[in-house]
Design an enzyme around this catalytic site. Structure first.
Site, PDB file in Angstrom:
ATOM      1  N   SER A 196       2.102 -39.144  29.711  1.00 29.04           N
ATOM      2  CA  SER A 196       2.468 -37.724  29.864  1.00 29.04           C
ATOM      3  C   SER A 196       3.526 -37.334  28.831  1.00 29.04           C
ATOM      4  O   SER A 196       4.677 -37.111  29.170  1.00 29.04           O
ATOM      5  CB  SER A 196       2.952 -37.430  31.284  1.00 29.04           C
ATOM      6  OG  SER A 196       3.961 -38.316  31.696  1.00 29.04           O
ATOM      7  N   PRO A 204       5.062  -4.089   8.727  1.00 22.23           N
ATOM      8  CA  PRO A 204       4.851  -4.921   7.538  1.00 22.23           C
ATOM      9  C   PRO A 204       3.370  -5.146   7.268  1.00 22.23           C
ATOM     10  O   PRO A 204       2.551  -5.222   8.183  1.00 22.23           O
ATOM     11  CB  PRO A 204       5.562  -6.234   7.882  1.00 22.23           C
ATOM     12  CG  PRO A 204       5.589  -6.272   9.376  1.00 22.23           C
ATOM     13  CD  PRO A 204       5.695  -4.850   9.817  1.00 22.23           C
ATOM     14  N   GLY A 205       3.027  -5.282   5.992  1.00 25.71           N
ATOM     15  CA  GLY A 205       1.641  -5.495   5.607  1.00 25.71           C
ATOM     16  C   GLY A 205       1.263  -6.945   5.434  1.00 25.71           C
ATOM     17  O   GLY A 205       0.091  -7.295   5.490  1.00 25.71           O
ATOM     18  N   ASP A 258      -2.341   9.133  -7.590  1.00 17.17           N
ATOM     19  CA  ASP A 258      -1.850   9.442  -8.946  1.00 17.17           C
ATOM     20  C   ASP A 258      -2.183   8.324  -9.922  1.00 17.17           C
ATOM     21  O   ASP A 258      -2.284   8.559 -11.134  1.00 17.17           O
ATOM     22  CB  ASP A 258      -0.344   9.703  -8.919  1.00 17.17           C
ATOM     23  CG  ASP A 258       0.435   8.561  -8.279  1.00 17.17           C
ATOM     24  OD1 ASP A 258       0.063   8.149  -7.165  1.00 17.17           O
ATOM     25  OD2 ASP A 258       1.403   8.077  -8.892  1.00 17.17           O
ATOM     26  N   GLY A 273       5.923 -50.406  30.196  1.00 17.73           N
ATOM     27  CA  GLY A 273       5.997 -51.094  31.483  1.00 17.73           C
ATOM     28  C   GLY A 273       5.822 -50.174  32.676  1.00 17.73           C
ATOM     29  O   GLY A 273       6.130 -50.563  33.806  1.00 17.73           O
ATOM     30  N   ASP A 290       0.818  -1.213   0.000  1.00 14.50           N
ATOM     31  CA  ASP A 290       0.000   0.000   0.000  1.00 14.50           C
ATOM     32  C   ASP A 290       0.852   1.264   0.000  1.00 14.50           C
ATOM     33  O   ASP A 290       0.308   2.367  -0.048  1.00 14.50           O
ATOM     34  CB  ASP A 290      -0.933   0.022   1.215  1.00 14.50           C
ATOM     35  CG  ASP A 290      -2.182  -0.827   1.006  1.00 14.50           C
ATOM     36  OD1 ASP A 290      -2.453  -1.191  -0.144  1.00 14.50           O
ATOM     37  OD2 ASP A 290      -2.870  -1.132   1.997  1.00 14.50           O
TER      38      ASP A 290
END
Length: 644
Positions: free
Chosen positions: A555, A120-121, A176, A486, A43
């Site tokens: 776990s 950043p875009g 423009d 086990g 942009d």
């Protein structure tokens, strides 16, 4: 006096010195405006900032020569300057013609100083945009006149409003390329106005510009837009009110960053004043302890101050010797901030890996750091539907760039204020405990009522008394390993040996617990995390009763095993890795689970389509290929002795 007389030289030097002093004084007292440029990709954000730097004469001749050469090299039209190259400093940015990192630039005019962040875009780098917006007073939202309002325009606008930026400029760029058509400009402004109203942006300033040609950037009005009677961008930036000064009118808060103790005769508390002002003699309260005192002095490198205000870094000394350390907050005594451990928060997820509901993350709020878990989101925000009926979407987790609302539970009380009232005490980040990567930015909305109404009830019979009655030291023997390794067999053997030694034990087995306490949980990653969390809480209660607890669970994730370790007192958690290769465990396949997993009948099975993270530094390792279950049990019991 002759011109070459010594006195004339001194008089001229004095006049020059006066001019320099006057210039420096004027420059020093200029207000500072921090703003960002954001919007969709390409942009023209970098070009706009480059134009501002160029027109404000903030480019040296050697920089201008290098810029001209770079512009020719990267193929800018004709011999014209590519202003974006002033900001895009990374090689990858110049090669691709995009902004990746947040670039900060300083410039000034006769009226004001500025720090601008070029954000950043690309959606991929939304996390960088959040960083740039976190300290900004104003946002310039750019829209390509050829494309109109896009998804990233909406996302960045929503984030800016969420973060608390109330000054918004809608800069319709590249006019423009549409022949400065007023109808195009009006259509884009109308589209944005409808969206902005839906997200709570009450007002914004719209202007037609061309960063490449310089239309409506500097003070001179553009002859190409005679239909536009508003200010140029630089005029607006020079005159807009700086909202950051509002912090000075709020109650005094100073998060303590460091205890300043250069010698035995001095003890001060250093920090940046987040809001309000303070004077010697003011009554203050230290939170979360709630202890009160008065300010004895305000110490700086330039001497003691009669008053300090928001934005100043100072060291406070107190009239009383009270406990105060890094992470605590010194506040005005009669209007302190809240203290709670459960909150509703708005979260912007910044990591490639999804939010793991129930997993422990480090939550950093100012100088406070606690362990916290995020519950399943109440909803995720659809930025394309914000303001309508469908802007809240159901969500089980949050993915990269998602914005959601969820409850956050901390392991101990935090001193905070809602983000809408105080950025410093309401904004936080989440950090992955394993990688130390920042995974989310968040804003605390309010504390949950139950966090204020539920209090720990002290009892006369302590955990030490329970342990002494049983003549043993409480422990949690946490068996972890693949299915079929086990674990349950060895844990059972260990418990039988401890029983023969007249020890008070209890065995929590993974399958048995899922028949009752955890029967509502499945085997997704989120459910596995919650499964371990519940077991950890039960094990902690059993150690309070003085028991030796044995747990046999797969776990699979290190983070959850570490979470349980942190629930317990030092040296009470003993991690036992039952080290069995996958091919051996699968060959045993006593329950037929591996066969089902291989055929696709059983999803999310550890070792097949769900990962297992072996312990890195377990207290005990047993290899069930090299030893029998009885030998492994004997090895474990010998290792944990003595038990009293």
């Amino acid at each position: 006096m002759a011109d070459n007389a010594p006195g004339a030289v001194y008089e001229t030097d004095a006049l020059i010195a006066e001019d320099i002093d006057a210039y420096l004084a004027t420059h020093q007292h200029k207000t500072m405006l921090r703003f960002i440029t954001c919007g969709s990709v390409d942009d023209g954000k970098s070009t706009l900032i480059g134009r501002l730097l160029y027109d404000s004469k903030m480019i040296f001749e050697d920089q201008l020569d290098a810029l001209s050469a770079d512009s020719k090299r990267v193929g800018t039209q004709g011999q014209e300057i590519d202003f974006a190259l002033l900001v895009d400093g990374l090689a990858a940015e110049r090669e691709q013609g995009i902004t990746i990192d947040v670039a900060y630039r300083f410039f000034n005019t006769e009226k004001r100083k500025f720090i601008v962040a070029d954000c950043p875009g690309h959606e991929q780098y939304t996390r960088n945009m959040v960083t740039g917006a976190s300290t900004a007073d104003l946002a310039v939202i750019l829209v390509d006149a050829r494309k109109g309002v896009l998804v990233q325009t909406r996302r960045h606008s929503y984030l800016c409003h969420l973060i608390g930026i109330r000054n918004v400029v809608l800069a319709v760029n590249k006019m423009d390329l549409v022949d400065y058509d007023q109808a195009t400009f009006d259509r884009i402004v109308d589209d944005y106005a409808a969206f902005a109203k839906g997200i709570g942006i009450d007002s914004f300033t719209a202007m037609p510009i061309s960063g490449f040609r310089g239309d409506n950037i500097t003070a001179a009005p553009s002859i190409n837009t005679p239909w536009y009677a508003g200010p140029s961008l630089i005029e607006h930036l020079e005159t807009v009110e700086v909202l950051a000064d509002a912090a000075a009118d709020k109650p005094f808060r100073m998060p303590v960053q460091w205890v300043n103790r250069p010698n035995l005769d001095f003890r001060g508390f250093a920090g940046l004043i987040a809001s309000g002002s303070v004077r010697p003699g003011d009554a203050v309260r230290v939170l979360p302890s709630g202890r009160t005192s008065t300010v004895a002095s305000i110490v700086t490198m330039d001497g003691d101050l009669a008053e300090a205000r928001a934005g100043q870094s100072v060291t406070l000394t107190l009239a009383d010797e009270i406990d105060c350390s890094r992470g605590q907050v010194i506040a005005v005594a009669d209007a302190p901030p809240e203290v709670a451990d459960q909150f509703e928060a708005t979260i912007v997820w910044l990591a490639d890996d999804d939010l793991s509901v129930g997993r422990g993350y480090w939550l950093k709020l100012g100088s406070q750091t606690v362990s916290a878990t995020v519950q399943q989101p109440k909803y995720r925000v659809d930025v394309n539907a914000v303001g309508g009926d469908g802007d809240h979407l159901a969500a089980k987790t949050l993915s990269l760039n998602d914005i959601g609302v969820a409850e956050v539970f901390a392991d101990r009380p935090l001193v905070f204020e809602p983000y809408a009232d105080n950025r410093a005490l309401g904004g936080f980040i989440l950090i992955d405990k394993i990688t130390n990567a920042t995974v989310a930015a968040g804003m605390l909305n309010f504390s949950l009522r139950r966090s204020q109404n539920v209090h720990w009830q002290a009892t006369d019979i302590t955990r030490q008394h329970h342990a002494a009655m049983k003549n043993q030291q409480p422990r949690v023997l946490w068996f972890t390993g693949l299915s079929g390794s086990g674990k349950s067999t060895i844990a059972n053997e260990v418990e039988k040996r401890l029983a023969r030694m007249n020890r008070h034990t209890f065995l929590l087995d993974g399958d048995n617990v899922r028949h009752g306490l955890n029967k509502d949980l499945g085997f997704t990653e989120a459910d596995r995390i919650e499964n371990v969390r519940r077991i950890g809480e039960v094990a902690r209660l059993m150690t309070d009763a003085g028991l030796i607890v044995l747990t046999a669970f797969i776990s699979p994730f290190r983070a959850e095993r570490q979470m349980v370790r942190e629930m317990l007192a030092d040296h009470e958690f003993i991690e036992i890795f039952v080290d069995t290769p996958l091919e051996v465990a699968e060959a045993r396949d006593v329950k037929g689970l591996y066969k089902k997993a291989r055929s696709g009948e059983l999803k999310n099975f550890t070792g097949i389509d769900s990962p297992y993270e072996p312990p890195e530094n377990p207290e005990i390792t047993v290899n069930t290929v090299a030893m029998t279950a009885a030998e492994a049990a004997e090895h474990i019991v010998r290792h944990i002795l003595p038990l009293a």
